[in-house]
Scaffold this motif. Structure first.
Motif, short mmCIF file in Angstrom:
data_model
loop_
_atom_site.label_atom_id
_atom_site.label_comp_id
_atom_site.label_asym_id
_atom_site.label_seq_id
_atom_site.Cartn_x
_atom_site.Cartn_y
_atom_site.Cartn_z
N SER A 1 1.03 -1.04 0.02
CA SER A 1 0.01 0.10 0.13
C SER A 1 0.97 1.28 -0.06
O SER A 1 1.99 1.15 0.64
CB SER A 1 -0.82 -0.09 1.29
N PHE B 1 1.28 5.67 0.05
CA PHE B 1 0.55 6.91 0.44
C PHE B 1 1.41 8.01 0.15
O PHE B 1 2.52 8.01 0.06
CB PHE B 1 0.39 7.01 2.11
N TYR C 1 1.70 11.87 2.02
CA TYR C 1 1.18 12.71 3.24
C TYR C 1 1.98 14.30 2.63
O TYR C 1 3.10 14.18 2.31
CB TYR C 1 1.87 12.25 4.46
N GLN D 1 3.08 17.88 4.79
CA GLN D 1 2.93 18.64 5.79
C GLN D 1 3.29 20.13 5.94
O GLN D 1 4.47 20.68 5.01
CB GLN D 1 4.21 17.86 6.89
N LYS E 1 2.32 22.50 10.86
CA LYS E 1 1.30 21.62 10.88
C LYS E 1 1.59 20.27 11.13
O LYS E 1 2.69 19.67 10.64
CB LYS E 1 0.20 22.01 9.96
N GLY E 2 0.70 19.23 11.41
CA GLY E 2 0.89 17.86 11.36
C GLY E 2 0.52 17.32 10.05
O GLY E 2 0.32 18.19 9.15
N LEU E 3 0.82 16.00 9.87
CA LEU E 3 1.01 15.50 8.55
C LEU E 3 -0.50 15.20 8.15
O LEU E 3 -1.38 14.64 9.07
CB LEU E 3 1.75 14.10 8.56
N LEU F 1 -3.17 13.29 5.08
CA LEU F 1 -3.06 12.23 4.08
C LEU F 1 -3.65 12.93 2.72
O LEU F 1 -4.58 13.71 2.80
CB LEU F 1 -4.11 11.16 4.35
N LYS G 1 -3.81 7.67 -1.22
CA LYS G 1 -3.49 6.34 -0.97
C LYS G 1 -3.87 5.37 -2.05
O LYS G 1 -4.87 5.38 -2.75
CB LYS G 1 -4.15 5.82 0.37
N GLU H 1 6.06 20.36 2.62
CA GLU H 1 6.90 18.96 2.79
C GLU H 1 6.03 17.88 2.34
O GLU H 1 4.97 17.90 2.83
CB GLU H 1 7.83 19.06 3.88
N PHE I 1 5.69 13.47 1.58
CA PHE I 1 6.25 12.46 2.07
C PHE I 1 5.56 11.15 1.57
O PHE I 1 4.37 11.18 1.37
CB PHE I 1 6.29 12.23 3.63
N SER J 1 3.46 0.81 2.95
CA SER J 1 3.24 -0.25 3.96
C SER J 1 2.97 -1.81 3.44
O SER J 1 2.24 -1.75 2.39
CB SER J 1 1.86 0.40 4.43
N LEU K 1 4.30 1.49 8.79
CA LEU K 1 4.45 2.54 7.61
C LEU K 1 5.87 3.03 7.63
O LEU K 1 6.46 2.95 8.77
CB LEU K 1 3.66 3.67 8.20
N PHE L 1 8.54 5.67 5.97
CA PHE L 1 8.23 7.06 5.25
C PHE L 1 9.64 7.37 4.55
O PHE L 1 10.68 6.94 4.90
CB PHE L 1 8.30 7.96 6.41
N GLY M 1 11.48 12.79 2.12
CA GLY M 1 10.48 14.01 2.41
C GLY M 1 11.17 14.82 1.18
O GLY M 1 12.22 14.66 0.54
#
Lengths: 110, 114
Positions: free
Chosen positions: B32, B34, B36, B38, B42-44, B46, B49, B88, B90, B94, B102, B104, B107
């Motif tokens: 799988s 993905f 992401y 950022q 701030k947080g990451l 999605l 996918k 950024e 990523f 998975s 997961l 990563f 970046g």
């Protein structure tokens, strides 16, 4: 919406201190994770937990431990902080294969 | 073991031009994949996918990615960059077996100029 809350956005600690980073999620997810993020290295997995009181080492567990006493809370512990642990720490939960992240805690160890 | 390689640490584009962020993966099983994003402080989040359905995956904010098994690639594209795309990105892989950890990439920072 899933909410993952990290207790602090910024922390400054002294070398040798014991440091606790707290993470709380509100969606009843079994899986929780702690990552650290460093420039040029992406995110690296420190520890994860797939159930209460269960924990597994990730790729870089040295110098860290974790605690999961309740399903919604996952704590990262730096037993004796060192300057090379200065980093951004990200907590995440996961439902099926999608991860949800907190805002991050930027920790500086001086 | 799985891994991802993001081929560019920085990509610079002008607003209104296409975006291409490159990602190659390695996985022992059917992966799988993905992307992401950022944004600063701030947080990451999605973006999109791929989990074995259609190979062309559409995500939020006009982004899409194509899974190419023969090339082990999962490049992210957008036809026309917007200033708000500066962030950024990523690439993440998975395995679909076992715990599905997961992994990563390192970046890619996307810079968008007016």
């Amino acid at each position: 919406d899933v909410k993952v809350t990290q207790s602090s956005r910024y922390l400054v600690k002294r070398t040798g201190e014991k440091v606790f980073l707290e993470c709380v999620q509100d969606m009843d997810h079994e899986n929780m994770f702690w990552y650290r993020q460093d420039p040029g290295l992406g995110l690296r997995l420190i520890y994860f937990s797939y159930d209460v009181k269960m924990k597994e080492k990730g790729d870089i567990p040295e110098g860290y431990s974790v605690s999961r006493e309740k399903k919604e809370r996952f704590s990262l512990i730096l037993e004796s902080a060192s300057t090379n642990q200065t980093s951004m720490y990200l907590c995440a939960t996961r439902r099926t294969q999608v991860a949800f992240f907190g805002q991050g805690t930027r920790l500086t160890v001086v | 073991a799985q891994s991802v390689t993001q081929l560019d640490s920085h990509v610079s584009v002008s607003e209104g031009t296409p975006v291409l962020l490159r990602c190659n993966y390695s996985s022992s099983y059917s992966p799988s994949l993905f992307w992401y994003v950022q944004h600063p402080n701030k947080g990451l989040q999605l973006l999109l996918k791929y989990t074995s359905a259609a190979t062309l995956v559409k995500g939020i904010n006009g982004f899409e990615a194509e899974f190419k098994k023969s090339e082990t690639s999962f490049h992210l594209t957008k036809p026309s960059a917007h200033m708000s795309d500066a962030a950024e990105y990523f690439c993440v892989v998975s395995d679909r077996e076992g715990f599905q950890k997961l992994v990563f990439g390192t970046g890619t920072r996307l810079l968008v100029s007016p």
